[in-house]
Scaffold this motif. Structure first.
Motif, PDB file in Angstrom:
ATOM      1  N   ALA A  66       5.188  -8.156  -5.277  1.00  0.00           N
ATOM      2  CA  ALA A  66       5.387  -7.761  -3.883  1.00  0.00           C
ATOM      3  C   ALA A  66       4.757  -6.404  -3.611  1.00  0.00           C
ATOM      4  N   ILE A  67       4.926  -5.482  -4.536  1.00  0.00           N
ATOM      5  CA  ILE A  67       4.396  -4.131  -4.355  1.00  0.00           C
ATOM      6  C   ILE A  67       2.877  -4.129  -4.404  1.00  0.00           C
ATOM      7  N   HIS A  68       2.309  -4.870  -5.339  1.00  0.00           N
ATOM      8  CA  HIS A  68       0.866  -4.780  -5.583  1.00  0.00           C
ATOM      9  C   HIS A  68       0.042  -5.842  -4.865  1.00  0.00           C
ATOM     10  N   HIS A  69       0.680  -6.946  -4.418  1.00  0.00           N
ATOM     11  CA  HIS A  69      -0.079  -8.023  -3.790  1.00  0.00           C
ATOM     12  C   HIS A  69       0.552  -8.534  -2.487  1.00  0.00           C
ATOM     13  N   HIS A  70       1.702  -7.980  -2.103  1.00  0.00           N
ATOM     14  CA  HIS A  70       2.431  -8.442  -0.914  1.00  0.00           C
ATOM     15  C   HIS A  70       2.866  -9.893  -1.030  1.00  0.00           C
TER      16      HIS A  70
END
Length: 297
Positions: A66-70
């Motif tokens: 979620a943080i790095h690729h949404h």
């Protein structure tokens, strides 16, 4: 309270919520934040399929992605990870399998009431708070042209039925479940495996959904069509003609600029699926599938 694992702290940061003691109001806050933060999307599923990762990610992987690729995910990923967070925060609950192909959550007391509550962050439905479905009352949740309802099943008196509606019509095959049903992720291995078969629904199209309650709307991308629906029933439909158009819509309208939609489109194209020229049948969205066919997330 014990110290949270790092992934759970990052999860709460992502939701923009503080840690609190388990309670029904806090669970409602978590549900509402989750539906707005983590999208329902199959971009990650297409990439996992390509890479041979045919299992649900761990909660640690979920937060990292979620943080790095949404990324968010489909029902298995979103609800499995959300349940892991809820358990870490002190809630008691299990997974259930409504309809045999969808995954949702039942949270039991003692902090949420005398009866179990239904929680679901993976149904593209306006379930912004837990539902005491065993208690008397109206269990319909509307948002614009979309709504859902939890009622007793007319076919199986001891079961309950989840029904999703669009424009007042039944949108997907209703899902029945027993209120005593309790499952763990390990019980869903065969169902999850089936969701990665080559002809599985979400391996043959592009689908992204996100609620944006601060703008009083939801935004859905289905193949190359962008649909924005408002709580007053107003709809805005926009065809997108290039991958760059899709990337811009996902970044600007959905606020998910890191989501690798171009890779997803390329994976589909490698599998012989062109979302810009797909036959009408291939563009049928989830909520308009044939009602005699079960949905596998």
């Amino acid at each position: 309270m014990s110290t949270l694992p790092n992934w759970a702290s990052l999860y709460l940061q992502r939701l923009q919520l503080d840690r609190k003691s388990p309670s029904l109001p806090y669970l409602s806050q978590l549900c509402r934040a989750h539906l707005q933060t983590f999208p329902y999307e199959n971009v990650s599923k297409l990439l996992f399929f390509r890479d041979g990762k045919h299992v649900a990610p761990t909660p640690e992987e979920y937060v990292h992605n979620a943080i790095h690729h949404h990324f968010g995910g489909t029902c298995y990923t979103n609800n499995h990870s959300f349940l892991a967070l809820l358990r870490t925060l002190g809630f008691f609950g299990h997974l259930i399998l409504p309809g045999g192909g969808h995954t949702a959550i039942l949270i039991d007391g003692p902090n949420t009431g005398e009866t179990p509550v239904y929680v679901d962050t993976g149904a593209t439905a306006p379930i912004f708070e837990p539902i005491h479905f065993l208690e008397d009352g109206n269990h319909t949740r509307p948002f614009g042209t979309v709504s859902m309802d939890l009622t007793k099943s007319p076919d199986h008196p001891e079961h309950y039925r989840f029904t999703r509606y669009e424009n007042g019509k039944v949108a997907i095959p209703p899902w029945d479940f027993h209120p005593n049903e309790r499952k763990e992720l390990s019980d869903l291995s065969e169902v999850i495996r089936s969701s990665f078969l080559p002809d599985a629904f979400f391996l043959n199209r592009l689908h992204i959904h996100r609620f944006q309650l601060e703008q009083d709307r939801f935004v859905v991308l289905k193949n190359n069509t962008l649909h924005i629906g408002y709580s007053d029933g107003t709809d805005q439909i926009t065809p997108l003609h290039t991958v760059s158009d899709i990337e811009a819509a996902v970044a600007d309208e959905m606020q998910l600029p890191l989501l690798p939609v171009r890779e997803a489109v390329e994976i589909l194209l490698e599998r012989g699926i062109d979302i810009f020229t797909a036959p009408k049948k291939e563009e049928i969205p989830l909520e308009n599938e044939a009602l005699d066919r079960p949905t596998i997330c």
